[in-house]
Motif scaffolding. Structure first.
Motif, short mmCIF file in Angstrom:
data_model
loop_
_atom_site.label_atom_id
_atom_site.label_comp_id
_atom_site.label_asym_id
_atom_site.label_seq_id
_atom_site.Cartn_x
_atom_site.Cartn_y
_atom_site.Cartn_z
N ASN A 103 0.67 -1.21 0.20
CA ASN A 103 0.12 -0.46 -0.17
C ASN A 103 0.69 1.64 -0.14
O ASN A 103 1.09 1.86 0.65
N ALA A 104 1.44 1.76 -1.07
CA ALA A 104 2.14 2.63 -1.25
C ALA A 104 1.64 3.45 -2.46
O ALA A 104 2.05 1.96 -3.71
N SER A 105 3.19 3.95 -3.00
CA SER A 105 3.07 4.47 -4.50
C SER A 105 4.42 5.29 -4.68
O SER A 105 5.35 4.90 -3.50
N GLY A 106 4.69 4.85 -6.02
CA GLY A 106 6.31 4.69 -6.58
C GLY A 106 6.49 3.37 -7.41
O GLY A 106 5.46 3.17 -8.12
N VAL A 107 7.27 3.59 -7.45
CA VAL A 107 8.89 3.23 -8.63
C VAL A 107 9.25 2.24 -7.62
O VAL A 107 9.65 1.93 -6.63
N PHE A 108 8.38 0.31 -6.94
CA PHE A 108 9.46 -0.74 -6.25
C PHE A 108 9.65 -1.98 -7.30
O PHE A 108 9.57 -2.23 -8.78
N ALA A 109 11.02 -2.09 -6.31
CA ALA A 109 12.40 -3.10 -7.25
C ALA A 109 11.58 -3.89 -6.78
O ALA A 109 11.55 -4.79 -5.25
N ILE A 110 11.89 -5.39 -7.25
CA ILE A 110 12.19 -6.96 -7.03
C ILE A 110 13.61 -7.06 -8.01
O ILE A 110 13.62 -7.72 -9.01
N THR A 111 14.42 -7.60 -6.76
CA THR A 111 15.60 -7.91 -6.93
C THR A 111 15.50 -9.05 -6.72
O THR A 111 15.12 -9.31 -5.49
N GLY A 112 16.81 -9.69 -7.59
CA GLY A 112 17.03 -10.97 -7.10
C GLY A 112 18.17 -11.92 -8.23
O GLY A 112 17.40 -11.56 -9.13
N VAL A 113 18.55 -13.03 -7.69
CA VAL A 113 19.17 -13.77 -8.87
C VAL A 113 17.99 -14.31 -9.45
O VAL A 113 16.35 -14.88 -9.57
N ASN A 114 18.46 -15.10 -10.84
CA ASN A 114 17.60 -15.59 -11.85
C ASN A 114 17.46 -17.16 -11.02
O ASN A 114 18.12 -17.86 -10.25
N GLY A 115 15.83 -17.10 -11.23
CA GLY A 115 15.37 -18.43 -10.44
C GLY A 115 15.06 -18.81 -8.87
O GLY A 115 14.69 -19.39 -8.11
N ALA A 116 15.18 -16.97 -8.49
CA ALA A 116 15.36 -16.96 -6.82
C ALA A 116 13.39 -16.98 -6.84
O ALA A 116 12.98 -17.19 -5.04
N ILE A 119 4.50 0.89 -10.12
CA ILE A 119 5.35 1.02 -11.42
C ILE A 119 6.36 -0.40 -10.74
O ILE A 119 7.41 -0.14 -9.14
N PHE A 120 6.15 -1.86 -10.80
CA PHE A 120 7.35 -3.11 -10.05
C PHE A 120 7.65 -3.26 -11.60
O PHE A 120 7.44 -3.58 -12.12
N VAL A 121 9.30 -3.45 -11.01
CA VAL A 121 9.82 -3.76 -12.09
C VAL A 121 10.54 -4.68 -11.35
O VAL A 121 11.66 -4.60 -9.81
N ILE A 122 10.76 -5.65 -12.48
CA ILE A 122 11.44 -6.94 -11.94
C ILE A 122 12.55 -6.76 -12.66
O ILE A 122 13.05 -7.05 -13.60
N SER A 123 14.36 -7.25 -12.03
CA SER A 123 15.23 -6.99 -12.10
C SER A 123 16.33 -8.24 -11.59
O SER A 123 16.38 -8.26 -10.03
N HIS A 124 17.22 -8.58 -12.65
CA HIS A 124 18.72 -9.83 -11.52
C HIS A 124 19.72 -8.20 -11.01
O HIS A 124 20.84 -9.22 -11.14
N THR A 125 19.38 -7.07 -11.44
CA THR A 125 20.44 -5.90 -10.69
C THR A 125 19.99 -5.65 -9.37
O THR A 125 18.62 -5.25 -10.16
N ASP A 126 20.93 -5.08 -9.04
CA ASP A 126 20.69 -4.54 -7.65
C ASP A 126 20.58 -3.07 -8.37
O ASP A 126 20.98 -2.20 -7.89
N ASP A 127 21.38 -2.11 -9.60
CA ASP A 127 21.92 -1.72 -9.25
C ASP A 127 20.30 -0.13 -10.21
O ASP A 127 20.68 0.92 -9.76
N ILE A 128 19.48 -0.46 -9.75
CA ILE A 128 18.25 0.55 -9.89
C ILE A 128 17.78 0.38 -8.59
O ILE A 128 16.51 1.27 -8.39
#
Length: 725
Positions: free
Chosen positions: A82-95, A691-700
């Motif tokens: 329950n928040a607004s903004g860009v949310f980063a979902i990170t982790g290695v492939n297969g996590a 906005i949920f952004v799924i990425s395997h990198t942590d630079d975002i």
């Protein structure tokens, strides 16, 4: 200093945009006070207030909380969204990053059944232990969807705790109604999977077109057009084949008329023979009726005879029973005579059979036994004295009784030998007399037992003599009555006996009439063959005409079917083109608006070519996107994807306030990723509140308002919800 959770709230609050049409700081609607159960016990309350739903769309969709247990690789998930903004979902492939949003989709719509369906319960746990709960806002109402694998699902209005749906299928249907989206529409609207944005810039126009039509929900129309055109081509081949086989109907009609005229000319002989056969059949029918009447009489006679035979059989049985009774009576009378004789013989018998003789014999037997015992004792005494004398020699004293001996030992031994011989003779005589007496007594006893047995048998046989006399008299009357009944039935059967030879005469008449009819029928058959030689040709001609008429009707029907299928294919193609034409301006307008907003009007418009190439306006002219930098191309493609989602949502009456971008720019370098992230942040301050952004990198991560880190260890995925910038 506030705790880390409080600091996260403060930092996010600076970047939380105001809802459209509402100034910053406007009051928020509070979440219902429903305590959250922590794993292992205890409760916690929601950490944020609900945003103000007073805005544009009447079905604005927004995610609030996701809870899951034993879903795929996750043992436990509890995310406050329950928040607004860009949310980063990170982790290695297969996590398990994409699994979080698979859980969202599964909670709303359930799994896909059938063979090959993906298992959602975590390995090693029971299906009913897999549960996902999603709280989301739609049209200003907070709903909670809960689904238990293979067992149950519910949809609840949180404000009033009102249950809107219950059951797996019912809940999925109600969610689709509330969102205005099917599962496929939900994915196309809110979820951009891996490599989907890159596909919009593919060099192959067919792939771009297929991708855009799929996202717009009209790809099935192209397949329908292809199937309709294929049906039309196949129908044309069928029609062409039928036309090549069709004969001339007018020629067949003329042939039928000619054959019918020739058949009518041969009809009189057939009519005459039919009349003769009808008359013969009438006579034969009457004869058969007479035969049936006679057969009924014969049957009745046979029935009476059978009754007489049965009565005669009963008479014989009764007569045999009477004879048996008479024989028993004779035996009983003879037994009475024998009983009298035996009793008289028993009373007047002599010898041991005489009265008191056996008792006297028993007394004599006792005396003999006593005498034999005395003789035996005397013999034993003499033998002992003799043996003692022989052993003592000339002592002069008896070794047994110790008395003086008179005479010499030899004399005494000789005397004892004589006494022993006499005692033995006496003992033997007593034995013989004893054996003879015992034998006589035994024989007398056996004879008496035999006479007693015979008397008992005779008494038993003689006892029923009087009863047998009565039974014989009664059975004699029954035998006389049975004989009279037999005679009566015999006379009754003779009265209805048919005349001798009547059946044979009638059968012969029937055979004669049958032969006459057979001859007439053969003549009729021959006349029919001659008269219908042309009739068969008529039938064949009519059959060919009928088949030709049916074939003509079928050709007309198939021709109409071909016209219909061709019209359907054309209509579907026109509808597909129209749907594409209608959707393209909407997508272009929405993509232009997003790109103009993000680039601050540097690129005011975009458009799609006939081959679905993306063109970007620069000044007054449009240029293909490949003319621009890689970052600008990525930005334009992303705006196009978001525009497609917004267009589909608006068509369904749903306002899109969140979007999930799954590895949409994972292949870009760091600089381009950061540039795209800045543009996404700008979008989150406007229409896309989540906005949920799924990425395997942590630079975002440092650019996001919320960071959800997904890790996996020993096959179990975990989430760590952290504050962002």
């Amino acid at each position: 200093m506030p705790p880390p959770r409080a600091r996260a709230r403060v930092r996010r609050s600076r970047f939380r945009p105001a809802a459209a049409g509402r100034p910053r700081g406007a009051a928020r609607l509070p979440l219902p006070a429903r305590p959250r159960r922590r794993r292992g016990g205890g409760f916690r309350r929601p950490r944020r207030d609900l945003h103000d739903p007073r805005g544009g769309g009447h079905r604005r969709v927004r995610l609030l909380r996701l809870e899951a247990e034993n879903f795929r690789s996750f043992a436990e998930v509890d995310l406050d969204l329950n928040a607004s903004g860009v949310f980063a979902i990170t982790g290695v492939n297969g996590a398990g990053k994409s699994t979080l949003f698979a859980a969202i989709e599964w909670a709303l719509y359930g799994g896909r059944g059938g063979p090959g369906a993906t298992r959602v319960a975590r390995e090693g746990v029971k299906r009913e232990e897999c549960q996902v709960t999603l709280e989301f806002e739609v049209g200003g109402r907070v709903l909670r969807a809960t689904r238990i694998d293979g067992k149950d699902a519910t949809l609840i209005d949180v404000a009033g705790e009102e249950q809107l749906a219950n059951g797996l299928s019912s809940t999925s249907r109600e969610v689709a109604v509330r969102l205005g989206l099917t599962r496929e529409m939900f994915r196309g609207t809110f979820y951009a999977p891996q490599n989907e944005v890159e596909a919009l810039a593919d060099k192959d126009p067919r792939k771009r077109k297929d991708q855009l039509e799929r996202l717009l929900g009209i790809r099935h129309l192209r397949r329908a057009v292809e199937l309709a055109e294929l049906d039309a081509r196949e129908q044309g081949l069928v029609l062409e084949g039928l036309r090549s086989e069709a004969p001339d109907v007018d020629e067949l009609k003329a042939e039928v008329k000619q054959r019918e005229k020739e058949a009518r000319d041969a009809a009189p002989a057939v009519k005459r023979l039919k009349k003769e056969i009808a008359a013969g059949e009438t006579r034969l029918k009457k004869t058969n009726a007479d035969i049936d009447k006679l057969a009924a009489q014969v049957g009745k006679h046979a029935s009476r005879q059978l009754e007489a035979e049965r009565a005669e059989g009963d008479f014989k049985v009764k007569k045999e029973g009477l004879e048996g009774r008479e024989e028993q009576l004779r035996t009983a009378v003879a037994a009475k005579v024998e009983l009298t004789e035996l009793e008289a013989a028993l009373r007047g018998s002599a010898g041991l059979d005489a009265p008191g003789a056996l008792e006297a014999a028993d007394d004599r037997l006792g005396e003999l036994r006593d005498q034999r015992a005395e003789a035996k004792a005397e013999l034993a005494h003499s033998e002992r004295h003799r043996e003692a004398l022989v052993g003592e020699g000339e002592s002069g004293v008896c070794p047994t009784c110790h008395q003086e001996l008179s005479g010499t030992v030899e004399e005494l031994i000789a005397d004892f030998d004589k006494a022993i011989a006499a005692a033995r003779r006496r003992h033997d005589e007593l034995d013989r007399e004893l054996v003879a007496l015992e034998t006589a007594i035994k024989a007398a006893l056996e004879q008496r037992e035999e006479i007693t047995r015979r008397i008992a048998v005779a008494r038993e046989q003689a006892a029923g003599a009087e009863l047998l006399e009565k039974q014989v008299k009664a059975q004699s009357k029954e035998v006389e009555q049975a004989a009279k009944e037999v005679e009566k039935l015999r006379k009754s059967a003779d009265k209805i006996a048919p005349e001798p030879g009547a059946q044979e005469e009638m059968s012969a008449e029937r055979d004669r009439l049958s032969e006459v009819l057979d001859v007439a029928r053969e003549a009729l058959e021959e006349a029919n063959r001659k008269a219908s030689a042309e009739s068969e040709a008529v039938a064949a001609a009519r059959s060919r005409l009928k088949d030709a008429s049916k074939l003509k009707k079928r050709i007309d029907s198939e021709r109409r079917e071909l016209e219909l299928r061709a019209a359907v294919a054309g209509a579907l193609e026109e509808y597909r083109e129209e749907a594409s034409r209608r959707a393209r301006p909407m997508v272009e307008a929405e993509a232009s608006r997003l790109l103009r907003q993000i680039t601050e009007a540097a690129y005011p418009r975009v458009r799609l070519t006939e081959d679905y190439f993306l063109e970007i306006a620069e000044g007054r002219d449009f240029y293909l996107s490949k003319r621009f930098s890689g970052g600008e191309q990525d930005l334009a493609a992303l705006c196009l994807r978001l525009a497609l989602a917004r267009t589909l949502a608006e068509q369904r009456g749903t306002e899109q306030s969140f979007v999930i971008l799954d590895e949409v720019f994972g292949s870009q370098d760091v600089g381009r990723r950061r540039m795209l992230m800045e543009q996404l942040i700008e979008l989150s301050r406007g229409e896309f509140q989540q906005i949920f952004v799924i990425s395997h990198t942590d630079d975002i991560v440092d650019q996001c308002s919320l960071h959800i880190a997904v890790t996996r260890e020993n096959g179990i995925s975990r989430v760590d919800e952290r504050a962002g910038y």
